[in-house]
Structure formats: structure tokens, C-alpha cells
Scaffold this motif. Structure first.
Motif, PDB file in Angstrom:
ATOM      1  N   LEU A  53      34.023  35.462  38.617  1.00  0.00           N
ATOM      2  CA  LEU A  53      34.835  36.455  37.907  1.00  0.00           C
ATOM      3  C   LEU A  53      34.991  36.043  36.449  1.00  0.00           C
ATOM      4  O   LEU A  53      35.332  34.891  36.140  1.00  0.00           O
ATOM      5  CB  LEU A  53      36.203  36.579  38.576  1.00  0.00           C
ATOM      6  CG  LEU A  53      36.967  37.882  38.341  1.00  0.00           C
ATOM      7  CD1 LEU A  53      36.229  39.055  38.979  1.00  0.00           C
ATOM      8  CD2 LEU A  53      38.384  37.786  38.912  1.00  0.00           C
ATOM      9  N   THR A 100      43.520  40.304  36.620  1.00  0.00           N
ATOM     10  CA  THR A 100      42.205  40.893  36.821  1.00  0.00           C
ATOM     11  C   THR A 100      41.977  41.235  38.290  1.00  0.00           C
ATOM     12  O   THR A 100      41.440  42.294  38.627  1.00  0.00           O
ATOM     13  CB  THR A 100      41.116  39.940  36.305  1.00  0.00           C
ATOM     14  OG1 THR A 100      41.278  39.775  34.894  1.00  0.00           O
ATOM     15  CG2 THR A 100      39.727  40.485  36.586  1.00  0.00           C
ATOM     16  N   GLY A 138      43.655  44.370  38.997  1.00  0.00           N
ATOM     17  CA  GLY A 138      43.176  45.537  38.275  1.00  0.00           C
ATOM     18  C   GLY A 138      43.899  45.861  36.990  1.00  0.00           C
ATOM     19  O   GLY A 138      43.662  46.909  36.387  1.00  0.00           O
ATOM     20  N   PRO A 176      40.543  44.841  34.167  1.00  0.00           N
ATOM     21  CA  PRO A 176      39.316  44.739  34.968  1.00  0.00           C
ATOM     22  C   PRO A 176      38.319  43.743  34.388  1.00  0.00           C
ATOM     23  O   PRO A 176      38.184  43.592  33.169  1.00  0.00           O
ATOM     24  CB  PRO A 176      38.766  46.168  34.940  1.00  0.00           C
ATOM     25  CG  PRO A 176      39.976  47.027  34.727  1.00  0.00           C
ATOM     26  CD  PRO A 176      40.858  46.234  33.820  1.00  0.00           C
ATOM     27  N   ASN A 187      34.837  41.723  33.330  1.00  0.00           N
ATOM     28  CA  ASN A 187      33.571  42.065  32.673  1.00  0.00           C
ATOM     29  C   ASN A 187      32.375  41.689  33.544  1.00  0.00           C
ATOM     30  O   ASN A 187      31.291  42.259  33.398  1.00  0.00           O
ATOM     31  CB  ASN A 187      33.452  41.338  31.331  1.00  0.00           C
ATOM     32  CG  ASN A 187      34.578  41.706  30.379  1.00  0.00           C
ATOM     33  OD1 ASN A 187      35.371  40.854  29.992  1.00  0.00           O
ATOM     34  ND2 ASN A 187      34.659  42.978  29.995  1.00  0.00           N
ATOM     35  N   THR A 204      32.341  39.378  41.090  1.00  0.00           N
ATOM     36  CA  THR A 204      32.602  40.266  42.216  1.00  0.00           C
ATOM     37  C   THR A 204      33.899  39.906  42.922  1.00  0.00           C
ATOM     38  O   THR A 204      34.340  38.748  42.909  1.00  0.00           O
ATOM     39  CB  THR A 204      31.464  40.205  43.242  1.00  0.00           C
ATOM     40  OG1 THR A 204      31.355  38.857  43.748  1.00  0.00           O
ATOM     41  CG2 THR A 204      30.146  40.628  42.617  1.00  0.00           C
ATOM     42  N   GLU A 264      35.584  40.620  46.779  1.00  0.00           N
ATOM     43  CA  GLU A 264      35.474  41.150  48.139  1.00  0.00           C
ATOM     44  C   GLU A 264      36.846  41.143  48.791  1.00  0.00           C
ATOM     45  O   GLU A 264      37.550  40.131  48.747  1.00  0.00           O
ATOM     46  CB  GLU A 264      34.504  40.325  48.979  1.00  0.00           C
ATOM     47  CG  GLU A 264      33.047  40.541  48.651  1.00  0.00           C
ATOM     48  CD  GLU A 264      32.125  39.847  49.645  1.00  0.00           C
ATOM     49  OE1 GLU A 264      32.640  39.308  50.655  1.00  0.00           O
ATOM     50  OE2 GLU A 264      30.904  39.831  49.422  1.00  0.00           O
ATOM     51  N   GLN A 268      32.809  44.376  49.359  1.00  0.00           N
ATOM     52  CA  GLN A 268      32.885  44.276  47.906  1.00  0.00           C
ATOM     53  C   GLN A 268      33.537  45.535  47.343  1.00  0.00           C
ATOM     54  O   GLN A 268      33.194  46.657  47.724  1.00  0.00           O
ATOM     55  CB  GLN A 268      31.497  44.086  47.304  1.00  0.00           C
ATOM     56  CG  GLN A 268      31.504  43.843  45.804  1.00  0.00           C
ATOM     57  CD  GLN A 268      30.150  43.423  45.273  1.00  0.00           C
ATOM     58  OE1 GLN A 268      29.429  42.665  45.926  1.00  0.00           O
ATOM     59  NE2 GLN A 268      29.804  43.911  44.097  1.00  0.00           N
ATOM     60  N   VAL A 269      34.487  45.335  46.443  1.00  0.00           N
ATOM     61  CA  VAL A 269      35.204  46.465  45.851  1.00  0.00           C
ATOM     62  C   VAL A 269      35.268  46.277  44.344  1.00  0.00           C
ATOM     63  O   VAL A 269      35.166  45.163  43.830  1.00  0.00           O
ATOM     64  CB  VAL A 269      36.643  46.603  46.414  1.00  0.00           C
ATOM     65  CG1 VAL A 269      36.619  46.870  47.907  1.00  0.00           C
ATOM     66  CG2 VAL A 269      37.455  45.352  46.097  1.00  0.00           C
ATOM     67  N   VAL A 270      35.451  47.385  43.642  1.00  0.00           N
ATOM     68  CA  VAL A 270      35.704  47.351  42.204  1.00  0.00           C
ATOM     69  C   VAL A 270      37.175  47.683  42.012  1.00  0.00           C
ATOM     70  O   VAL A 270      37.607  48.815  42.253  1.00  0.00           O
ATOM     71  CB  VAL A 270      34.823  48.370  41.453  1.00  0.00           C
ATOM     72  CG1 VAL A 270      35.179  48.370  39.962  1.00  0.00           C
ATOM     73  CG2 VAL A 270      33.347  48.044  41.651  1.00  0.00           C
ATOM     74  N   SER A 275      39.593  48.584  39.761  1.00  0.00           N
ATOM     75  CA  SER A 275      39.636  49.119  38.404  1.00  0.00           C
ATOM     76  C   SER A 275      41.041  49.382  37.897  1.00  0.00           C
ATOM     77  O   SER A 275      41.237  49.631  36.705  1.00  0.00           O
ATOM     78  CB  SER A 275      38.824  50.423  38.344  1.00  0.00           C
ATOM     79  OG  SER A 275      39.330  51.363  39.291  1.00  0.00           O
TER      80      SER A 275
END
Length: 517
Positions: free
Chosen positions: A286, A321, A324, A327, A329, A332, A334, A339-341, A343
């Protein structure tokens, strides 16, 4: 001699130099002070005596009345009754300016700096030097700030905007601002709450210098080690009442705790063995440009994962981060094997995450709303709206139960949260996130500004939640807390993970070595 107006600086100096000062044993005397708020007796005929050239620690649980008395001395609150003597003269303080002109300055627990303004502008606001045509002389103001910082050993750019500073550096600016008034009485309310050990040592050097100049310092803290290192005398309040005053060398830590809470705290870190389950959060490489890089770790159900590191190491940034707020740069995340974003915080919350932020005033409390409204903020839309209507009774009942569980001291849930002590505000924020029934709970400085009794309660709650399978990330600047509560410790230095230690191998020396690489 009762007063109804402020003493002029000339008169104040004359009083300082007069025989009246020599005849008075105390720089400041407070006696029989009472203050009531709706439904609460905050101070019940308390007393305090401060000698010149000493540090007088004021101890007590949150809600004991410490900050209320200090706000009276700072001219923020008006007492219902009581006697106040400064340098042997009876005084009545009507407002903060009145207090400052009488030689009383306060460093508040909740920082009161204005983020859009520069450091210099914050320090000299209302006292700005003027140049030609009556305009503010910014060059002179910056020069004065540099001279003040040189005297105090502070390395901060006078022209930087306060909003760009870390919480720790804002605290140092607040301290410098109070010292700039050259007051005889300096009130420090939890001044080290955001400081590293190195910065605390720096502050103590400043305090000892002020003592040598004959200043009297009232020092509020929940950290026992600070009391015994810096204080000459200690007074204890409990439930708005004065309990006792002792020389600090004549009492032990346990003596003070018994006076504060009326009982013994036998286990400060009630860490219970919990079944550690499967990985619920996996972070890989990250990165947030310019802040932290390639941060990787796993978090398991039922685990308390401590985050340690010096101020500026990126601990809070990593937490923000993951939740969210800012967020990533790169890298990943999980959650529960997928796996998720993440945001935004709303995305994090939908995945069962909750986040108690470091700064309750700036990013936690809605100060103009009441306790009920603050507690329900994270769950209102999730669980309590049906067919377009808010289930007020159910919401109120659960909020009340959670507040009682954490012993939030308030007459009722309709009380504006701004009227609560800092520690009770913190408890309300914890209530807010526990009401979401989180599966992953991120706690950033969960016991900052919390008294010793409440700390034990929150530590016990953390253990209980872990026992129920909640996965917890706990960021703390207090090494005993990290060591006492964590199953593993992630150590960061300048935005990088420098080590992950198991509970059995973690100790203060190893953590500090990793944190200062």
C-alpha cells in the motif's frame, strides 16, 4: 478586595513587585468554587493553591471538574460562587482577555488554532505589530516568532499555515503561544497528548525554565509517569469535589489512583486470550505518494494488531487510507478474501469497517450537535430507517445502552457534546462506531485524554470485542498500551514497515529500535 474590572498591565506589574506578593505564600489561591450546568454539579466547593516557581499537577477522572476549574481561571466560564486570589489580591475574571491581562494563560486540551492562518498569525493574533499606516508588519511578526521559537527550541516555519502541521507540531505552537504572553500562571491541559517521548522531554525543559523564572504552572495529565517527573505538588478531584493535596514525593501511583477513582485499578491492561481466526484484512504494498510506501500486513479475526512508531511515521495515514479517507496511489486491500477498492469511508463501512480518528475535535465530534445525534451519525441510514421513517425509540434505546456501557457522564443524551469533557467526548465517539457492529475496528489513539479508570474500561472493552471475533487495529503513542494490549505489533518509520513483532518478543527496546531506524 473585590474587583469588577481588569487590572492594567502597569498596575499588574506594580502588584507583582509590591509587598503584597511577598506577604502571600501562594501565587494563586482558589477556595470554595462552585459551578453548575443544567443537571450537573461540575464543581462542588473545590480548592487549589499554587506556589510561585512550582508545577502543581491536577488529577482526576474525566468529568471530575479539572477542565471546568481551569476554564474558570482562564475566564471562559463564570463561577457560581467562590474566592480567587492572584498574588494576594482577590480577583474576578470576566473573560479570557481579562485572564490574560492579569497574567493567566491556558493551553487547552482541544487545540484552538486557526488552520488557514500562518503560525505567526496564530501566535500574535490580536497583538500583531503594526508598521507604516497602521498595517500589520508581517516581517516583524515573523521575527518575533523566530525569536520565541529559538528561546523554546522549536523548529517550525513561522510562515507555514497551521493546517499543514501535524497534531504534535500544532501542540507545540499552542504551547509557544501561551508562553508568549509571559504570564505568571500557565495552565497546561494534557499538553503532551500528541507529543512523542522526545517532544515531551523538550516540553519538560521548557517547563523547568519557566519554573526557574518564578512562573506557576498548573499541569493536568492522565499520565502518571509525567506527574512524578515534572510535578512538585498534586491535587486530586473526584466527581466535582476536592479530595486532597500532597507533595508528589509523598504519594505513590496507587495512592493517586485510589483518590481519583475511589477504588483500586488492579489491572490496567486486562488483555484476555482470544481465539485468533482467519485473515480478514490483507494489505499489500500500500502506497500513498509522499507519505508511506509498500506497507504490507495481515489482520486476523479476534486479533489486536498494534501500530507503533514516532510522530510522522505514517501510522494514522495508513489507517486513513485503509478506511478510504485518502485512497491509495498503489497497492491492494483484501477484505474477507476478496480484493476491494476502498474509495471512500462509506465503502469501508459497507464492508464492516469502523474508524475512530485521532483528533476528536477536528474529525470526530459534531460539536454543535447533542450526544444522541453524535452517537447515531454512523448508523442512522444503515439500521434505523424503515419505510422512510427513523425508528427513534429503538435508536434512542440502543444509544442509551451503549453510553451506559461506556459510563458516559452526562445528565441526558440531549446534552450538546461540546459541554462534555474531552474524555467523555471520546467515549461518545467509541459508542458511535460500536453501534455499527463492526467486524474490523480501527482505533487511532483510543485512550488519548482519557483518565486512568476509563482507560482500563476501554482496554477491557477492546479485549471483549476481540473475544467476540472483532479484528482490531490499535494505533497508540503510549508504549505500555501497545505492549499491554497487542497480539502483534507493526512498527513504522518514515512511512515504511520496519518490523512486525509477536506479543512474546515485543518489548520497548525492540520497538524503539525499529521505530528509529
Amino acid at each position: 478586595m473585590a474587583r469588577s474590572q481588569v487590572i492594567s498591565p502597569q498596575t499588574m506589574q506594580a502588584v507583582r513587585n509590591s509587598g503584597a506578593v511577598a506577604q502571600s505564600e501562594y501565587l494563586l489561591e482558589v477556595k470554595d468554587v462552585r459551578k453548575e450546568f443544567p443537571g450537573v454539579v461540575a464543581l462542588d466547593n473545590v480548592e487549589l493553591r499554587l506556589r510561585r516557581g512550582t508545577v502543581h499537577a491536577l488529577m482526576g477522572e474525566n468529568g471530575a471538574g479539572k477542565s471546568t476549574l481551569m476554564k474558570i481561571l482562564a475566564g471562559i466560564y463564570t463561577p457560581d460562587s467562590g474566592i480567587f486570589r492572584l498574588r494576594g489580591q482577590e480577583i474576578r475574571l470576566k473573560n479570557p482577555l481579562d485572564a490574560l491581562e492579569n497574567g493567566i494563560a491556558m493551553i487547552h486540551q482541544e487545540l484552538n488554532l486557526m488552520a488557514p492562518m500562518t503560525v505567526s498569525e496564530n501566535i500574535w493574533i490580536g497583538r500583531e505589530p503594526s508598521g507604516r499606516f497602521g498595517l500589520i508588519d508581517h516581517a516583524e511578526m515573523n521575527r518575533r516568532t523566530e525569536a520565541l521559537f529559538e528561546r523554546l527550541g522549536i523548529e517550525i516555519d513561522p510562515e507555514i499555515r497551521v493546517g499543514k502541521l501535524s497534531v504534535a507540531n500544532r501542540q507545540m505552537v499552542e504551547i509557544a503561544k501561551a508562553v508568549s504572553f509571559d504570564s505568571d500562571v500557565l495552565i497546561m491541559d494534557e499538553p503532551t497528548s500528541a507529543l512523542t517521548d522526545k517532544e515531551v522531554s523538550h516540553l519538560f525543559r521548557i517547563i523547568r525554565s519557566l519554573k526557574a523564572d518564578g512562573k506557576g504552572i498548573i499541569y493536568i495529565t492522565h499520565k502518571m509517569n509525567e506527574l512524578f517527573e515534572i510535578a512538585d505538588e498534586v491535587s486530586v478531584f473526584r466527581d466535582g469535589k476536592y479530595i486532597a493535596t500532597h507533595n508528589s514525593v509523598d504519594v505513590t501511583r496507587d495512592d493517586i489512583i485510589r483518590m481519583m477513582v475511589g477504588r483500586e485499578i488492579t489491572q490496567m491492561f486486562p488483555k484476555e486470550a482470544a481465539t485468533i481466526g482467519d485473515i480478514v484484512l490483507s494489505v499489500r504494498d500500500l502506497t500513498l505518494n509522499g507519505i508511506f510506501k509498500d506497507v504490507s500486513f495481515d489482520l486476523r479475526a479476534g486479533e489486536v494488531l498494534g501500530f507503533a512508531g514516532l510522530v510522522g511515521s505514517g501510522r494514522s495515514n495508513v489507517a486513513e487510507t485503509i478506511f478510504g479517507v485518502t485512497p491509495a496511489n498503489a497497492g491492494t486491500i483484501e477484505l474477507f478474501g476478496k480484493q476491494v477498492v476502498v474509495s471512500s469511508p462509506s465503502v469501508a463501512m459497507r464492508h464492516g469497517m469502523a474508524f475512530l480518528t485521532e483528533d476528536r475535535k477536528e474529525t470526530g465530534c459534531f460539536l454543535l450537535l447533542d450526544i444522541q445525534e453524535n452517537a447515531q451519525m454512523a448508523v442512522l441510514q444503515q439500521r434505523y430507517v424503515r419505510f422512510g421513517f427513523v425508528q427513534q425509540e429503538k435508536l434512542r434505546k440502543e444509544a442509551d445502552e451503549m453510553a451506559n456501557r461506556l459510563r458516559v457522564r452526562t445528565p441526558d443524551m440531549a446534552e450538546p457534546i461540546i459541554n462534555l469533557s474531552g474524555g467523555n467526548q471520546q467515549k461518545v465517539l467509541i459508542c458511535r462506531w460500536l453501534m455499527t457492529n463492526p467486524r474490523i475496528l480501527i482505533l487511532d489513539e483510543p485512550t488519548r485524554g482519557i483518565d486512568v479508570g476509563a482507560k482500563a474500561e476501554i482496554h477491557r472493552l477492546i479485549s471483549q470485542l476481540a473475544g467476540q471475533g472483532v479484528a482490531i487495529i490499535m494505533i497508540s503513542s503510549e508504549m505500555p498500551e501497545v505492549l499491554g494490549m497487542s497480539d502483534r505489533v507493526v512498527v513504522l518509520h518514515e512511512g515504511r514497515v520496519t518490523g512486525i513483532l509477536d506479543r512474546a518478543e515485543a518489548d520497548q527496546v525492540k520497538i524503539m529500535e525499529l521505530a528509529s531506524r
